[in-house]
Design an enzyme around this catalytic site. Structure first.
Site: not given
Ligand code: GLA
Length: 674
Positions: A122, A160-161, A318, A326, A366-369
């Protein structure tokens, strides 16, 4: 630093919502629409009132060049609205669609070694790419046009971020933009040569066109160039934010923000320069288990976010219900931690607690988040704890809008972070953020709540100002601190402070250049030591990492080195300056000695400390609407004394006498009298 709320916006954080807001990221595109009905029903059950959607929506709404399809997003907006859930609407520009980078591979970011970073993850875009900017703004205009007046809309979420992965791009477009930025900053190439000290190693430039971004070299790179590249990169993304925000504001009255990353692992953006562009300051925070003390870092990040908001309430945009995906080891939260950690953010000024994400993904990186709704479904601890948290946040409604009370400030500075952690410094073991955390931990252990403010900020309201490793400082900021001390304030400065100016040029005549007079000392040599080398002080305390040959020039020695290369020289000093006091620590004191020093400086300065607060016990006050709320959170495994009178909002219990706070427990008490 002030945040501005857009005209017409009311309620919590200007979002036209009241109370403390529970929210989450929602990625319905990952699920069959038949699941969406269940989602909104369960969101209601959990008390979710704000959801972030369309964050990664680009390839869905714009599946091919010139093709637009908003049908699914329309449906989700309407569905959320029908269920009384407000939307934090992503502009969708965070990640480019594959067709776009195929058509324009020049959008892709290039690393310092000249290699391209490809799509498939991404944020694979260069912040300075004109093509990217153009296409992104086209998308933003369409989204803002379509949903700018939608009744579900509460907030705009730009990209985003920003800069999470792509902060530093070294491609040719970035090189061009960097040169433009330098022209603007310096006007002439001579001024740039002077600022960067290019007399060194034959680095002199004859024209701006000769300058490159600091791509990888065989030796150390020019520190002035590195510093400016940090500034430029932060500005390039801020410019991107501003461009998106401008397009939105022409089409919608809803407030606009983006999610900051005030955390331990990202240092790319100087958020002091970003904050005033946000209608509400929002942060993403994840516990970082690679750190020795993740909970203290969390408290610090929350305080820094409040600083960025100018003391006003802010959004936790968030965080994770449990594990992230991660870190090398992704720990689950222990029972009760979700609640305590969420309340810690609220204690420190957050008026919203939002999670990434609503429903745990079944596929993708991120399937294990963790998520509010885990893979296991509602028959799970995560779900039960989340629902309970939603209920408790509902009970805390009256706290929204109040402000944290602090009489001590800590100065925080991205320029010092970039320079002290740069190449060619006396010790690679001295890391800026670690030194800040070290100071913060000492303050926390001493039972002190702190504000985090930028160097140069007005300090009049504070009794004590702590200045850890403020490596790069401008004259004006040093003067503000000195004037504050002379007027009766107290400052505690630590080693590595005041060494260079904002061009990363050493302040000559002895260290710590900018603070020499205020501290009443002079240092002729820095003597860092190996990370495993312990230093002894003559008062019995221990220290590490750093020593220096301090001479007294008006200050008195509080403790001196009893071992190491600066043997016999003062290690901690105190200087009466005007009506105030300036303390200096010339070494990294061990935690207990640091906490004792901070406690002594705080007591001398008349700071009220809470004897029951400490490294594992939060005691923070939020005041407003004529009331004070005490947040007491016990992260330890034993009961602790709690000496507060008032009504516990969570249980309704009236506390009339000193009591105890059980291990792992939290109370939020509306104080009756103070
Ligand atoms: C960041 C991103 C999210 C996601 C989270 C996972 O904060 O903004 O899209 O990837 O991390 O912890």
């Amino acid at each position: 630093m002030t945040t501005h709320t857009r005209t017409g916006a009311g309620g919590t954080l200007g979002l036209a919502l009241d109370g403390i807001v529970l929210g989450c990221d929602y990625n319905p595109e990952q699920w069959d629409p038949t699941v969406w009905q269940e989602d909104v029903a369960l969101m209601r059950e959990a008390g979710v009132r704000l959801v972030a959607i369309n964050i990664f929506g680009w390839s869905h709404v714009n599946p091919a060049d010139g093709r637009w399809d908003f049908a699914a997003l329309d449906q989700v907006m309407d569905l959320l609205h029908a269920h009384g859930i407000r939307v934090n609407l992503g502009t969708g520009t965070a990640s480019t669609p594959a067709w776009l980078t195929r058509q324009h591979p020049e959008i892709l970011p290039v690393a310092a070694d000249g290699t391209t970073r490809y799509p498939g993850g991404r944020q694979a875009w260069c912040p300075s790419s004109p093509i990217l900017r153009d296409r992104a703004l086209d998308l933003v205009a369409r989204v803002a046009e379509r949903y700018g007046d939608h009744p579900a809309l509460a907030l705009w979420h730009v990209s985003n971020e920003l800069g999470c992965h792509n902060a530093h791009c070294y491609c040719d477009a970035s090189a061009d933009a960097f040169r433009g930025w330098l022209r603007e900053r310096y006007g002439t190439v001579d001024a740039l040569n002077a600022a960067w000290g290019t007399a060194f190693w034959s680095q002199r430039y004859g024209a701006f066109d000769e300058i490159l971004p600091p791509r990888l070299t065989l030796s150390s790179r020019n520190p002035g160039q590195m510093l400016d590249f940090h500034r430029f990169s932060s500005d390039a993304l801020l410019d991107h934010y501003r461009a998106e925000a401008e397009v939105i504001r022409a089409r919608s009255d809803a407030p606009v923000t983006t999610n900051f990353m005030v955390t331990a692992h990202i240092r790319n953006l100087d958020y002091w320069t970003w904050a005033s562009d946000m209608d509400v300051v929002a942060n993403d925070h994840y516990l970082d288990h690679r750190l020795a003390d993740p909970v203290t870092e969390m408290a610090f990040a929350a305080d820094l976010t409040r600083g960025l908001a100018g003391g006003a309430p802010w959004m936790l945009m968030e965080t994770a219900v449990g594990a992230v995906n991660w870190q090398p080891l992704n720990r689950a939260r222990a029972a009760g931690e979700l609640r305590r950690h969420a309340l810690t953010h609220v204690a420190r000024g957050a008026d919203s607690v939002c999670f990434f994400q609503w429903r745990a993904s079944a596929q993708g990186a991120e399937k294990f988040h963790s998520a509010l709704l885990p893979h296991a479904g509602t028959d799970s601890r995560a779900w039960r704890e989340s629902v309970e948290l939603g209920r408790e946040l509902g009970v805390l409604a009256e706290v929204a809008g109040t402000r944290v009370e602090a009489h001590v400030a800590i100065l925080f500075d991205w320029i010092s972070w970039w320079t002290l952690d740069g190449e060619g410094n006396p010790s690679t073991h001295v890391r800026y953020l670690e030194q800040v955390h070290h100071a913060y931990r000492a303050l926390r252990a001493a039972g002190v709540t702190v504000d985090v403010v930028p160097a140069g900020a007005a300090l009049d309201g504070y009794r004590l100002v702590v200045v850890p490793a403020l490596h790069a400082v401008q004259d004006a900021a040093a003067d503000t601190l000195d004037a504050y001390v002379r007027d009766g304030g107290s400052a505690l400065v630590t080693f590595a402070s005041g060494i260079v100016d904002h061009d990363d040029r050493v302040r000559l005549g002895g260290y710590p250049g900018a603070f020499r007079d205020m501290l009443g000392i002079r240092v002729d040599e820095m003597c860092p030591v190996a990370p495993d080398e312990e230093l002894a002080l003559d008062d019995g305390s221990r220290a590490s990492l750093w020593s220096e040959r301090v001479e007294l020039r008006g200050a008195e020695a509080v403790a001196s080195f009893a071992s190491g290369p600066a043997l016999g020289h003062p290690a901690v000093t105190r200087h009466r300056r005007g009506d105030g006091l300036a303390w200096y620590a010339a070494t990294a004191l061990a935690a207990d000695a640091y906490a004792a020093l901070v406690a002594r400086a705080a007591d001398d300065a008349g700071v009220s400390r809470d004897p029951h607060a400490g490294p594992h016990v939060e005691l923070v006050r939020r005041t407003g609407h004529g009331r004070t709320y005490v947040f007491a959170i016990n992260n330890s495994d034993r009961p602790v004394p709690l000496d507060v009178r008032g009504t516990d909002l969570l249980t309704g219990e009236v506390l009339r006498a000193a009591t105890t706070l059980d291990a792992g427990e939290a109370r939020i008490v509306r104080e009756e009298t103070r």
